[in-house]
Design an enzyme around this catalytic site. Structure first.
Site, short mmCIF file in Angstrom:
data_model
loop_
_atom_site.label_atom_id
_atom_site.label_comp_id
_atom_site.label_asym_id
_atom_site.label_seq_id
_atom_site.Cartn_x
_atom_site.Cartn_y
_atom_site.Cartn_z
N ASP A 282 0.81 -1.22 0.00
CA ASP A 282 0.00 0.00 0.00
C ASP A 282 0.84 1.27 0.00
O ASP A 282 2.01 1.26 0.39
CB ASP A 282 -0.89 0.04 1.25
CG ASP A 282 -2.04 -0.95 1.16
OD1 ASP A 282 -2.03 -1.81 0.26
OD2 ASP A 282 -2.94 -0.87 2.02
N ASP A 283 0.19 2.35 -0.39
CA ASP A 283 0.64 3.74 -0.21
C ASP A 283 1.68 4.24 -1.21
O ASP A 283 2.02 5.41 -1.23
CB ASP A 283 1.19 4.01 1.21
CG ASP A 283 0.14 3.78 2.30
OD1 ASP A 283 -1.00 3.43 1.94
OD2 ASP A 283 0.46 3.95 3.48
N HIS A 333 -5.97 3.17 -3.93
CA HIS A 333 -5.93 3.39 -2.47
C HIS A 333 -6.22 4.85 -2.14
O HIS A 333 -5.72 5.38 -1.14
CB HIS A 333 -4.55 2.96 -1.96
CG HIS A 333 -4.43 2.80 -0.46
ND1 HIS A 333 -5.42 2.23 0.31
CD2 HIS A 333 -3.43 3.13 0.40
CE1 HIS A 333 -5.02 2.23 1.59
NE2 HIS A 333 -3.82 2.78 1.67
N HIS A 337 -4.92 9.52 0.84
CA HIS A 337 -4.93 8.68 2.03
C HIS A 337 -5.83 9.26 3.13
O HIS A 337 -5.57 9.10 4.33
CB HIS A 337 -3.52 8.43 2.58
CG HIS A 337 -3.39 7.10 3.26
ND1 HIS A 337 -3.68 6.91 4.60
CD2 HIS A 337 -3.05 5.88 2.79
CE1 HIS A 337 -3.49 5.63 4.91
NE2 HIS A 337 -3.13 4.99 3.83
N HIS A 427 3.68 -2.25 3.23
CA HIS A 427 3.72 -0.90 2.63
C HIS A 427 5.02 -0.72 1.86
O HIS A 427 6.09 -0.92 2.45
CB HIS A 427 3.57 0.16 3.73
CG HIS A 427 2.22 0.13 4.36
ND1 HIS A 427 1.88 -0.80 5.32
CD2 HIS A 427 1.11 0.89 4.15
CE1 HIS A 427 0.61 -0.62 5.68
NE2 HIS A 427 0.12 0.41 4.98
NI NI Z 1 -2.61 2.99 3.44
#
Ligand code: NI
Length: 472
Positions: A282-283, A333, A337, A427
């Protein structure tokens, strides 16, 4: 002086309009072909079902022949719609003849309209009109129009009354067509033809629904019309309650039940032979850590899923594209955020939709999975996910890599919790997560796990109840 010029203008504009109308009228008058040219006309009528007549009409002229058969019910609301379509379709044939660039002396154009009627119950009939227009051998056009009528209630039935629009969503319609055609079909080409359920043309036969796609929606290609028959039993899950009872027989019901059992068994057998898991990151993307993660994945020839942030994709477009080009699944995503439970509905839309578009534009891949930041979701998130054909995708093992920033702790989390079907959350914005990955993958590989993308994994784990992995 001012007034005079105003009047002059009015006269000029009026003359111009008048001239335009006159030219328009003259053009109409020189139409080369009309139905009045017909030298032989034959009309008859035949009763085909109680309350339904079939009207037949043949015309022939020097340069064309025309035959049409179409139904009449003497129910005004129904006849009006059917006859309007027939008239428009017939006139289109004449227009196409009249639009020929030059006069063709040996033109023998042909119009042929056939009707099929199938009785579905005492009151309900499925009707299909199919016309073929041949201007010359190389210029043939097929049109199909279907109607579903209820002669008792004296009404036309819309497909949205038969199908549950939520269950038989645009996406489901597309998947069904792809399955029937056993072919890779292109979503963008099909979308216009599938987006409005009431625009579908379908003729209902005794045990199948036949969907028709013609030239108008660019799908039919060489054949002018593409017929996609679907067994009625296959549509059972999509029908509204009333029509389910009408169309699905007891026999079909037991067949459907049997098919479901077999499908489940096949799935279990498939899982039994494999230990599939999905690694998700993620991210990102983030220069450095994401590159190192890509290298590690490549060493194991493994495919993972990257839930990207719109902002990071925009900041690192080449890297985002590289992740996609390496064959990994690209997922959404949000842009910034944001915790979607804490922002306005309008902001939720932006976060989910703009991000999807941005990722698509830069990577060339359309995300079909959305992972809400912090796993925070509400009705708006579900609604927009449905609307934009994104499935909400969570995880089953949280490594907390972002919190402890300790490669060993990440490894231990995975080791202690992993099982077939796991979705592991990491991540790719942290060096420490990139550092953990070689050890994590070495362990999983030795344990016989196979790395697949999240979309590949989902069919195997649906209904397994192993965590907040996949919500809708
Ligand atoms: Ni995230």
């Amino acid at each position: 002086m001012k007034d005079i010029s105003k009047i002059t203008w009015i006269i000029m504009i009026s003359s111009f309009l008048l001239l335009t109308i006159m030219i328009g009228t003259t053009t109409k008058l020189v139409q080369k072909y009309t139905y009045k040219d017909a030298i032989a006309v034959e009309i008859n009528s035949e009763q085909i079902e109680a309350g339904i007549q079939l009207e037949k009409e043949s015309k022939s002229a020097d340069h064309f022949t025309s035959y049409k058969s179409y139904p009449t019910t003497s129910i005004e609301a129904i006849d009006e719609s059917i006859h309007k379509w027939v008239k428009t379709n017939e006139n289109e044939f004449l227009d196409r003849m009249n639009n020929l660039e030059e006069e063709e002396n040996n033109l023998t154009a042909r119009y042929h309209l056939d009707t099929e009627v199938n009785k579905l119950s005492d009151d309900l009939y499925s009707i299909k009109l199919q016309s073929e227009e041949t201007i010359d051998e190389s210029d043939e056009k097929i049109s199909v129009k279907t109607f579903l009528i209820n002669v008792e209630n004296e009404e036309l039935i819309d497909l949205q009354d038969i199908f549950d629009n939520e269950k038989f969503s645009e996406k489901e319609r597309f998947l069904l067509m792809a399955e029937q055609l056993e072919d890779e079909i292109d979503y963008d080409t099909w979308k216009p033809a599938l987006e409005d359920i009431n625009d579908l043309e379908v003729y209902i036969d005794s045990n199948k629904f036949i969907f028709y796609f013609t030239d108008d929606n660019l799908i039919a290609n060489d054949d002018n019309v593409l017929e996609v028959p679907v067994a009625t039993a296959q549509l059972a899950d999509y029908l509204t309650a009333n029509y389910y009872d009408l169309f699905i027989t007891d026999e079909m019901e037991s067949e459907i039940e049997q098919a479901k059992i077999e499908e489940q068994e096949a799935k279990e057998e498939e899982i039994a032979g494999h230990k599939y898991i999905a690694l998700t990151f993620d991210d990102g993307p983030m220069p450095g850590s994401t590159n190192r993660i890509l290298e590690t994945l490549d060493q194991y020839d493994a495919k993972a899923t990257f839930f990207m942030l719109g902002n990071n994709v925009q900041a690192n477009p080449d890297l985002a594209k590289k992740v996609a080009d390496n064959g990994h699944e690209i997922a959404n995503h949000s842009i910034t955020h944001a915790d979607l439970n804490k922002v306005s509905a309008e902001q939720v839309r932006k976060e989910m939709i703009d991000s999807k578009k941005l990722i698509e534009n830069i990577t060339g891949k359309t995300p079909t999975l959305f992972r809400p930041p912090y796993g925070s979701k509400n009705d708006a998130v579900h609604e927009i996910a449905n609307e934009t054909e994104q499935s909400i995708a969570l995880w089953s093992i949280d490594t907390y890599d972002w919190q402890h920033l300790n490669p060993n702790a990440t490894f231990e989390k995975v080791k202690a919790n992993v099982k077939p079907g796991s979705i592991i959350l990491m991540h790719d914005i942290h060096q420490e997560s990139a550092d953990a990955l070689p050890r994590v993958m070495e362990f999983l590989d030795e344990e016989g796990y196979e790395f697949v993308t999240m979309t590949e994994l989902l069919p195997y784990i649906e209904g397994e109840g192993i965590g907040p992995y996949y919500g809708n």
